[in-house]
Design an enzyme around this catalytic site. Sequence first.
Site, PDB file in Angstrom:
ATOM      1  N   MET A   1       0.916  -1.189  -0.097  1.00  0.00           N
ATOM      2  CA  MET A   1       0.045   0.178  -0.052  1.00  0.00           C
ATOM      3  C   MET A   1       0.961   1.398  -0.034  1.00  0.00           C
ATOM      4  O   MET A   1       0.753   2.100  -0.735  1.00  0.00           O
ATOM      5  CB  MET A   1      -0.818   0.280   1.481  1.00  0.00           C
ATOM      6  CG  MET A   1      -2.002  -1.390   1.473  1.00  0.00           C
ATOM      7  SD  MET A   1      -2.716  -0.850   2.723  1.00  0.00           S
ATOM      8  CE  MET A   1      -2.212  -2.334   3.842  1.00  0.00           C
TER       9      MET A   1
ATOM     10  N   GLY B   1       1.572   7.688   3.131  1.00  0.00           N
ATOM     11  CA  GLY B   1       1.194   6.270   4.163  1.00  0.00           C
ATOM     12  C   GLY B   1      -0.019   6.359   4.517  1.00  0.00           C
ATOM     13  O   GLY B   1      -0.955   5.665   4.047  1.00  0.00           O
ATOM     14  N   SER B   2      -0.077   7.143   5.692  1.00  0.00           N
ATOM     15  CA  SER B   2      -1.297   7.289   6.226  1.00  0.00           C
ATOM     16  C   SER B   2      -2.586   7.760   5.409  1.00  0.00           C
ATOM     17  O   SER B   2      -3.726   7.406   5.279  1.00  0.00           O
ATOM     18  CB  SER B   2      -1.571   8.474   7.136  1.00  0.00           C
ATOM     19  OG  SER B   2      -0.551   8.089   8.321  1.00  0.00           O
TER      20      SER B   2
ATOM     21  N   PHE C   1       8.710   0.141   2.486  1.00  0.00           N
ATOM     22  CA  PHE C   1       8.348  -0.132   3.858  1.00  0.00           C
ATOM     23  C   PHE C   1       7.422  -1.645   3.521  1.00  0.00           C
ATOM     24  O   PHE C   1       6.495  -1.786   4.548  1.00  0.00           O
ATOM     25  CB  PHE C   1       7.380   0.603   4.953  1.00  0.00           C
ATOM     26  CG  PHE C   1       7.916   2.091   4.815  1.00  0.00           C
ATOM     27  CD1 PHE C   1       9.585   2.192   4.950  1.00  0.00           C
ATOM     28  CD2 PHE C   1       7.216   3.222   5.175  1.00  0.00           C
ATOM     29  CE1 PHE C   1      10.080   3.623   4.987  1.00  0.00           C
ATOM     30  CE2 PHE C   1       7.863   4.366   5.321  1.00  0.00           C
ATOM     31  CZ  PHE C   1       9.086   4.513   5.568  1.00  0.00           C
TER      32      PHE C   1
ATOM     33  N   GLU D   1      -6.984  -6.672  10.800  1.00  0.00           N
ATOM     34  CA  GLU D   1      -5.515  -6.040  10.688  1.00  0.00           C
ATOM     35  C   GLU D   1      -5.069  -5.611  11.954  1.00  0.00           C
ATOM     36  O   GLU D   1      -4.031  -5.895  12.525  1.00  0.00           O
ATOM     37  CB  GLU D   1      -5.185  -5.264   9.455  1.00  0.00           C
ATOM     38  CG  GLU D   1      -5.410  -6.270   8.275  1.00  0.00           C
ATOM     39  CD  GLU D   1      -5.390  -5.390   6.894  1.00  0.00           C
ATOM     40  OE1 GLU D   1      -4.869  -4.351   6.836  1.00  0.00           O
ATOM     41  OE2 GLU D   1      -5.903  -6.075   5.974  1.00  0.00           O
ATOM     42  N   ARG D   2      -6.068  -4.620  12.487  1.00  0.00           N
ATOM     43  CA  ARG D   2      -5.991  -4.104  13.523  1.00  0.00           C
ATOM     44  C   ARG D   2      -5.706  -4.894  14.927  1.00  0.00           C
ATOM     45  O   ARG D   2      -4.910  -4.681  15.781  1.00  0.00           O
ATOM     46  CB  ARG D   2      -6.578  -2.729  13.893  1.00  0.00           C
ATOM     47  CG  ARG D   2      -6.374  -1.707  12.672  1.00  0.00           C
ATOM     48  CD  ARG D   2      -7.090  -0.726  12.402  1.00  0.00           C
ATOM     49  NE  ARG D   2      -6.135  -0.005  11.378  1.00  0.00           N
ATOM     50  CZ  ARG D   2      -6.923   0.891  10.631  1.00  0.00           C
ATOM     51  NH1 ARG D   2      -8.170   1.243  10.661  1.00  0.00           N
ATOM     52  NH2 ARG D   2      -6.088   1.367   9.518  1.00  0.00           N
TER      53      ARG D   2
ATOM     54  N   LEU E   1      13.941  -1.991  34.838  1.00  0.00           N
ATOM     55  CA  LEU E   1      14.393  -2.824  36.055  1.00  0.00           C
ATOM     56  C   LEU E   1      15.435  -3.686  35.584  1.00  0.00           C
ATOM     57  O   LEU E   1      16.084  -4.645  36.354  1.00  0.00           O
ATOM     58  CB  LEU E   1      13.102  -3.516  36.288  1.00  0.00           C
ATOM     59  CG  LEU E   1      11.926  -2.820  36.763  1.00  0.00           C
ATOM     60  CD1 LEU E   1      10.542  -3.704  37.116  1.00  0.00           C
ATOM     61  CD2 LEU E   1      12.155  -2.357  38.225  1.00  0.00           C
TER      62      LEU E   1
ATOM     63  N   GLU F   1      -2.476   7.976  15.598  1.00  0.00           N
ATOM     64  CA  GLU F   1      -3.270   9.163  15.384  1.00  0.00           C
ATOM     65  C   GLU F   1      -4.447   8.840  14.443  1.00  0.00           C
ATOM     66  O   GLU F   1      -5.465   9.172  14.873  1.00  0.00           O
ATOM     67  CB  GLU F   1      -2.259  10.304  14.893  1.00  0.00           C
ATOM     68  CG  GLU F   1      -1.295  10.683  15.903  1.00  0.00           C
ATOM     69  CD  GLU F   1       0.047   9.937  16.056  1.00  0.00           C
ATOM     70  OE1 GLU F   1       0.059   8.814  15.240  1.00  0.00           O
ATOM     71  OE2 GLU F   1       0.740   9.843  17.227  1.00  0.00           O
TER      72      GLU F   1
HETATM   73  C1  FAD Z   1       8.531  -1.800   9.722  1.00  0.00           C
HETATM   74  C2  FAD Z   1       7.512  -1.535   8.786  1.00  0.00           C
HETATM   75  C3  FAD Z   1       6.649  -2.354   8.041  1.00  0.00           C
HETATM   76  C4  FAD Z   1       5.571  -1.954   7.291  1.00  0.00           C
HETATM   77  N1  FAD Z   1       4.929  -2.837   6.593  1.00  0.00           N
HETATM   78  C5  FAD Z   1       4.000  -2.374   5.555  1.00  0.00           C
HETATM   79  C6  FAD Z   1       3.584  -3.344   4.660  1.00  0.00           C
HETATM   80  O1  FAD Z   1       3.523  -4.736   4.768  1.00  0.00           O
HETATM   81  N2  FAD Z   1       2.647  -2.987   3.534  1.00  0.00           N
HETATM   82  C7  FAD Z   1       2.356  -1.237   3.479  1.00  0.00           C
HETATM   83  O2  FAD Z   1       1.752  -1.143   2.645  1.00  0.00           O
HETATM   84  N3  FAD Z   1       2.840  -0.512   4.506  1.00  0.00           N
HETATM   85  C8  FAD Z   1       3.766  -0.934   5.469  1.00  0.00           C
HETATM   86  N4  FAD Z   1       4.257  -0.130   6.134  1.00  0.00           N
HETATM   87  C9  FAD Z   1       4.023   1.254   6.379  1.00  0.00           C
HETATM   88  C10 FAD Z   1       3.049   1.851   7.431  1.00  0.00           C
HETATM   89  O3  FAD Z   1       1.773   1.294   7.304  1.00  0.00           O
HETATM   90  C11 FAD Z   1       3.156   3.265   7.218  1.00  0.00           C
HETATM   91  O4  FAD Z   1       4.530   3.909   7.621  1.00  0.00           O
HETATM   92  C12 FAD Z   1       2.249   4.101   8.257  1.00  0.00           C
HETATM   93  O5  FAD Z   1       0.859   3.698   7.880  1.00  0.00           O
HETATM   94  C13 FAD Z   1       2.409   5.556   8.285  1.00  0.00           C
HETATM   95  O6  FAD Z   1       2.628   6.110   6.976  1.00  0.00           O
HETATM   96  P1  FAD Z   1       3.806   7.129   6.826  1.00  0.00           P
HETATM   97  O7  FAD Z   1       5.012   6.559   7.040  1.00  0.00           O
HETATM   98  O8  FAD Z   1       3.867   7.561   5.211  1.00  0.00           O
HETATM   99  O9  FAD Z   1       3.669   8.293   7.808  1.00  0.00           O
HETATM  100  P2  FAD Z   1       2.658   9.510   7.326  1.00  0.00           P
HETATM  101  O10 FAD Z   1       1.622   9.202   6.909  1.00  0.00           O
HETATM  102  O11 FAD Z   1       3.586  10.651   6.689  1.00  0.00           O
HETATM  103  O12 FAD Z   1       2.567  10.270   9.102  1.00  0.00           O
HETATM  104  C14 FAD Z   1       3.587  10.756   9.906  1.00  0.00           C
HETATM  105  C15 FAD Z   1       2.942  11.128  11.099  1.00  0.00           C
HETATM  106  O13 FAD Z   1       1.831  12.116  11.161  1.00  0.00           O
HETATM  107  C16 FAD Z   1       0.672  11.690  11.400  1.00  0.00           C
HETATM  108  N5  FAD Z   1      -0.399  12.022  10.663  1.00  0.00           N
HETATM  109  C17 FAD Z   1      -0.701  11.572   9.379  1.00  0.00           C
HETATM  110  N6  FAD Z   1      -2.031  12.143   9.020  1.00  0.00           N
HETATM  111  C18 FAD Z   1      -2.568  12.638  10.141  1.00  0.00           C
HETATM  112  C19 FAD Z   1      -3.805  13.016  10.416  1.00  0.00           C
HETATM  113  N7  FAD Z   1      -4.963  13.110   9.556  1.00  0.00           N
HETATM  114  N8  FAD Z   1      -4.011  13.527  11.644  1.00  0.00           N
HETATM  115  C20 FAD Z   1      -3.107  13.636  12.586  1.00  0.00           C
HETATM  116  N9  FAD Z   1      -1.776  12.823  12.560  1.00  0.00           N
HETATM  117  C21 FAD Z   1      -1.536  12.419  11.041  1.00  0.00           C
HETATM  118  C22 FAD Z   1       0.825  10.185  11.634  1.00  0.00           C
HETATM  119  O14 FAD Z   1       0.071   9.690  12.611  1.00  0.00           O
HETATM  120  C23 FAD Z   1       2.190  10.110  11.995  1.00  0.00           C
HETATM  121  O15 FAD Z   1       2.453  10.333  13.185  1.00  0.00           O
HETATM  122  C24 FAD Z   1       5.411  -0.661   7.130  1.00  0.00           C
HETATM  123  C25 FAD Z   1       6.071   0.409   8.100  1.00  0.00           C
HETATM  124  C26 FAD Z   1       7.032  -0.112   8.762  1.00  0.00           C
HETATM  125  C27 FAD Z   1       7.936   0.995   9.478  1.00  0.00           C
END
Ligand code: FAD
Length: 385
Positions: A131, A137-138, A162, A250-251, A345, A375
């Site tokens: 995805m 990401g988000s 990722f 998933e969650r 500890l 978040e």
């Molecule tokens: C080890 C690992 C394994 C993973 N495995 C997979 C996988 O198998 N498949 C896959 O598709 N992805 C995978 N991911 C990706 C993961 O799902 C994303 O990193 C996650 O969804 C966050 O997206 P981002 O990193 O782009 O952060 P961003 O979306 O850029 O977010 C950065 C920060 O901003 C905050 N934020 C964003 N939008 C809002 C909002 N509207 N309001 C308030 N705060 C907000 C977030 O909460 C976060 O704290 C993986 C990530 C890691 C680190």
Amino acid sequence: MSALQVEAPEWMTEDLRIFEDGVAKFMEREVAPNQERYIKHQGVDRALWKKAGEYGLLCASMPEEYGGAGGTFAHEAVIIDQLGKKAGDGWGITLHNAIVAPYILHYGSEEQKKRWLPRLASGELVGAIAMTEPGTGSDLQNIKTNAKRDGNHYVLNGSKTFITNGGTANLIIVVSKTDPAKGAKGTSLIVVETDEVEGFRRGRVLEKLGQKANDTAELFFDDVRVPTSNLIGIDEGMGFVQLMQQLPQERLIIAAQGLAVIERALEVTSAYVKERKAFGKHLIEFQNTQFKLAECKTEATVARIFVNHCIEQHLQRKLDAATASMAKYWITDLQGKIVDECLQLHGGYGYMDEYPIARMYKDARVARIFGGANEIMKILIARTL
Ligand SMILES: Cc1cc2nc3c(=O)[nH]c(=O)nc-3n(C[C@H](O)[C@H](O)[C@H](O)COP(=O)(O)OP(=O)(O)OC[C@H]3O[C@@H](n4cnc5c(N)ncnc54)[C@H](O)[C@@H]3O)c2cc1C
């Protein structure tokens, strides 16, 4: 299932107990002793997938007619729990079993189920779901990877990052835009069997803070042609709906993984403070140690009861998105807090990689970020206020 004083849930039947014993033995024999090597190589041995397939651990909750073990989500919950307790985070079996395979089972055609599920169950195929992209990401609606129709093929272009199991997976569900003008409604899930196509490339296996036994990787798609029959579902544009429907499971998985780690952290810490001495006393004799561990055990007990409740609800198809989000955010926050207390500890030894608590500390951090950042979970919960 748990060292806490919590009554076994109804879904934990005698058959599941026997299954749990088998899973525990598999984790102790095949996974735990090789963890150092997996960490060093940034991934488990390819042969482990085949062994897990032979042992009936892959696709445990898929119907037998498609090569699965014919279990339910309770079987996946047992695998998640035992993996967390015996072998730590990292191996992407849960993603393979309980995230990738269900998309095919729930939305795939009969032909797709027969084509892919038995090979996922044997370990011939390793699954991943792609995805996240470098730019998003988000905000999943904003992905850019596109799948343009060309006769009876899709041509995929884009990049993902990722991706769990990304270094190995040969069946990847790629979240793509089949109609970029339509936003979420133009999103489709398309399967790429990587052994069958040209133009697919894996990038680096990413250096991470923790969960190093997983080959989290970047993926690139340059004019990758796949048959239109690789679209999951009948109609284009259903990808976002399919993703949303699967998110509660998933969650819940991430919450259950977090809880397994919490319980393991408590177990290793209780043992440590009974061994280690300071000022002529065992650490457990200090009131601070007792109070800290009493607090942790209380919170872990509440968490176990909540997760058991969510699993029960999910088995009855009643788990809603907001409750699953509560479980994901609250338990992964708690995981961070309890693992941190437990590390404290251990004193200096807690900071040493050879102590399991140090690994748990590093592995835990990502749980608050992936699977929907915490978040985002709160946004979903707040919508129900
Ligand atoms: C080890 C690992 C394994 C993973 N495995 C997979 C996988 O198998 N498949 C896959 O598709 N992805 C995978 N991911 C990706 C993961 O799902 C994303 O990193 C996650 O969804 C966050 O997206 P981002 O990193 O782009 O952060 P961003 O979306 O850029 O977010 C950065 C920060 O901003 C905050 N934020 C964003 N939008 C809002 C909002 N509207 N309001 C308030 N705060 C907000 C977030 O909460 C976060 O704290 C993986 C990530 C890691 C680190």
